[in-house]
Design a protein around this motif. Sequence first.
Motif, PDB file in Angstrom:
ATOM      1  N   ARG A  13      15.573  16.234  30.145  1.00 39.42           N
ATOM      2  CA  ARG A  13      16.430  17.196  29.533  1.00 39.42           C
ATOM      3  C   ARG A  13      17.619  16.269  29.062  1.00 39.42           C
ATOM      4  O   ARG A  13      18.060  16.379  27.864  1.00 39.42           O
ATOM      5  CB  ARG A  13      16.817  18.347  30.289  1.00 39.42           C
ATOM      6  CG  ARG A  13      15.857  19.386  30.619  1.00 39.42           C
ATOM      7  CD  ARG A  13      16.179  20.639  31.595  1.00 39.42           C
ATOM      8  NE  ARG A  13      15.208  21.673  31.578  1.00 39.42           N
ATOM      9  CZ  ARG A  13      14.663  21.955  32.697  1.00 39.42           C
ATOM     10  NH1 ARG A  13      15.024  21.423  33.583  1.00 39.42           N
ATOM     11  NH2 ARG A  13      13.761  22.724  32.605  1.00 39.42           N
ATOM     12  N   ALA A  16      16.764  13.792  26.499  1.00 37.27           N
ATOM     13  CA  ALA A  16      16.439  14.281  25.026  1.00 37.27           C
ATOM     14  C   ALA A  16      17.700  14.879  24.422  1.00 37.27           C
ATOM     15  O   ALA A  16      17.916  14.864  23.055  1.00 37.27           O
ATOM     16  CB  ALA A  16      15.423  15.477  25.275  1.00 37.27           C
ATOM     17  N   LEU A  17      18.471  15.259  25.113  1.00 37.34           N
ATOM     18  CA  LEU A  17      19.650  16.233  24.457  1.00 37.34           C
ATOM     19  C   LEU A  17      20.633  15.104  24.015  1.00 37.34           C
ATOM     20  O   LEU A  17      21.779  15.284  23.220  1.00 37.34           O
ATOM     21  CB  LEU A  17      20.392  17.159  25.308  1.00 37.34           C
ATOM     22  CG  LEU A  17      19.635  18.510  25.649  1.00 37.34           C
ATOM     23  CD1 LEU A  17      20.259  19.182  26.717  1.00 37.34           C
ATOM     24  CD2 LEU A  17      19.402  19.163  24.490  1.00 37.34           C
ATOM     25  N   VAL A  22      18.394  16.743  18.126  1.00 41.91           N
ATOM     26  CA  VAL A  22      17.160  17.335  18.956  1.00 41.91           C
ATOM     27  C   VAL A  22      17.647  18.991  18.908  1.00 41.91           C
ATOM     28  O   VAL A  22      18.986  19.276  19.281  1.00 41.91           O
ATOM     29  CB  VAL A  22      17.253  16.673  20.441  1.00 41.91           C
ATOM     30  CG1 VAL A  22      16.458  17.676  21.306  1.00 41.91           C
ATOM     31  CG2 VAL A  22      16.656  15.193  20.121  1.00 41.91           C
ATOM     32  N   HIS A  24      16.462  22.655  20.894  1.00 36.42           N
ATOM     33  CA  HIS A  24      15.799  23.102  22.227  1.00 36.42           C
ATOM     34  C   HIS A  24      15.506  24.623  21.957  1.00 36.42           C
ATOM     35  O   HIS A  24      16.539  25.294  21.723  1.00 36.42           O
ATOM     36  CB  HIS A  24      16.844  22.922  23.256  1.00 36.42           C
ATOM     37  CG  HIS A  24      16.338  23.484  24.589  1.00 36.42           C
ATOM     38  ND1 HIS A  24      17.349  24.617  25.251  1.00 36.42           N
ATOM     39  CD2 HIS A  24      15.177  23.185  25.412  1.00 36.42           C
ATOM     40  CE1 HIS A  24      16.633  25.100  26.330  1.00 36.42           C
ATOM     41  NE2 HIS A  24      15.402  24.168  26.373  1.00 36.42           N
ATOM     42  N   ASP A  33      10.419  24.754  28.365  1.00 37.19           N
ATOM     43  CA  ASP A  33      11.562  24.279  27.676  1.00 37.19           C
ATOM     44  C   ASP A  33      10.730  23.174  26.398  1.00 37.19           C
ATOM     45  O   ASP A  33      10.206  22.053  26.881  1.00 37.19           O
ATOM     46  CB  ASP A  33      12.435  23.351  28.264  1.00 37.19           C
ATOM     47  CG  ASP A  33      13.449  24.308  29.098  1.00 37.19           C
ATOM     48  OD1 ASP A  33      13.910  25.425  28.519  1.00 37.19           O
ATOM     49  OD2 ASP A  33      13.681  23.850  30.251  1.00 37.19           O
ATOM     50  N   TYR A  35      11.533  20.592  23.295  1.00 42.53           N
ATOM     51  CA  TYR A  35      12.382  19.722  22.661  1.00 42.53           C
ATOM     52  C   TYR A  35      11.853  19.395  21.184  1.00 42.53           C
ATOM     53  O   TYR A  35      10.700  18.833  21.319  1.00 42.53           O
ATOM     54  CB  TYR A  35      12.941  18.566  23.360  1.00 42.53           C
ATOM     55  CG  TYR A  35      13.892  19.299  24.754  1.00 42.53           C
ATOM     56  CD1 TYR A  35      15.117  19.184  24.602  1.00 42.53           C
ATOM     57  CD2 TYR A  35      13.186  19.776  25.670  1.00 42.53           C
ATOM     58  CE1 TYR A  35      15.929  19.850  25.728  1.00 42.53           C
ATOM     59  CE2 TYR A  35      13.771  20.140  26.882  1.00 42.53           C
ATOM     60  CZ  TYR A  35      15.152  20.227  26.870  1.00 42.53           C
ATOM     61  OH  TYR A  35      15.842  20.974  27.988  1.00 42.53           O
ATOM     62  N   TYR A 106      10.195  10.524  21.514  1.00 41.92           N
ATOM     63  CA  TYR A 106      11.126  10.935  20.389  1.00 41.92           C
ATOM     64  C   TYR A 106      10.812   9.937  19.133  1.00 41.92           C
ATOM     65  O   TYR A 106      10.554  10.312  18.053  1.00 41.92           O
ATOM     66  CB  TYR A 106      12.450  10.871  20.738  1.00 41.92           C
ATOM     67  CG  TYR A 106      13.602  10.940  19.638  1.00 41.92           C
ATOM     68  CD1 TYR A 106      13.909  12.132  19.420  1.00 41.92           C
ATOM     69  CD2 TYR A 106      14.008   9.937  19.151  1.00 41.92           C
ATOM     70  CE1 TYR A 106      14.882  12.295  18.261  1.00 41.92           C
ATOM     71  CE2 TYR A 106      15.191   9.975  18.079  1.00 41.92           C
ATOM     72  CZ  TYR A 106      15.594  11.114  17.681  1.00 41.92           C
ATOM     73  OH  TYR A 106      16.579  11.380  17.081  1.00 41.92           O
TER      74      TYR A 106
END
Length: 120
Positions: A13, A16-17, A22, A24, A33, A35, A106
């Motif tokens: 998490r 990714a953030l 990005v 969510h 969750d 992404y 990503y």
Amino acid sequence: MSAAGDRLQDTARQTALALPDVSHSRPFAPQLDVYKVAGKVFLIVTDDPDEQIITVKCEPEHARAQVQRHTSITPGRYLDKRHWITLGPGPGITKRLITEAVEGSYDLVVERLPRRDRPR
């Protein structure tokens, strides 16, 4: 050192953030969750204490190698089993491996976006 399930999910998490553009959400189910970058999924984190896994996009050759190398990496749980892998807690699943898997997923998605849709 191997990552426990909650650390695996938290690392995924946070990684990714920290990436550009990005978003969510939970479009599929309350315990998933999701992404995305430019509307395309690159990470799914299962928010279930009994099933602490993440699913990421991966080149097919790399996916096969990871599945063979690690007992807690399997073909993707929710998506195309050739292009996605699922990571669970276990031997060899380190913070570095998780971070690289999320960032690699990503990057794969971004590479396939039209130039106008790519993060700046």
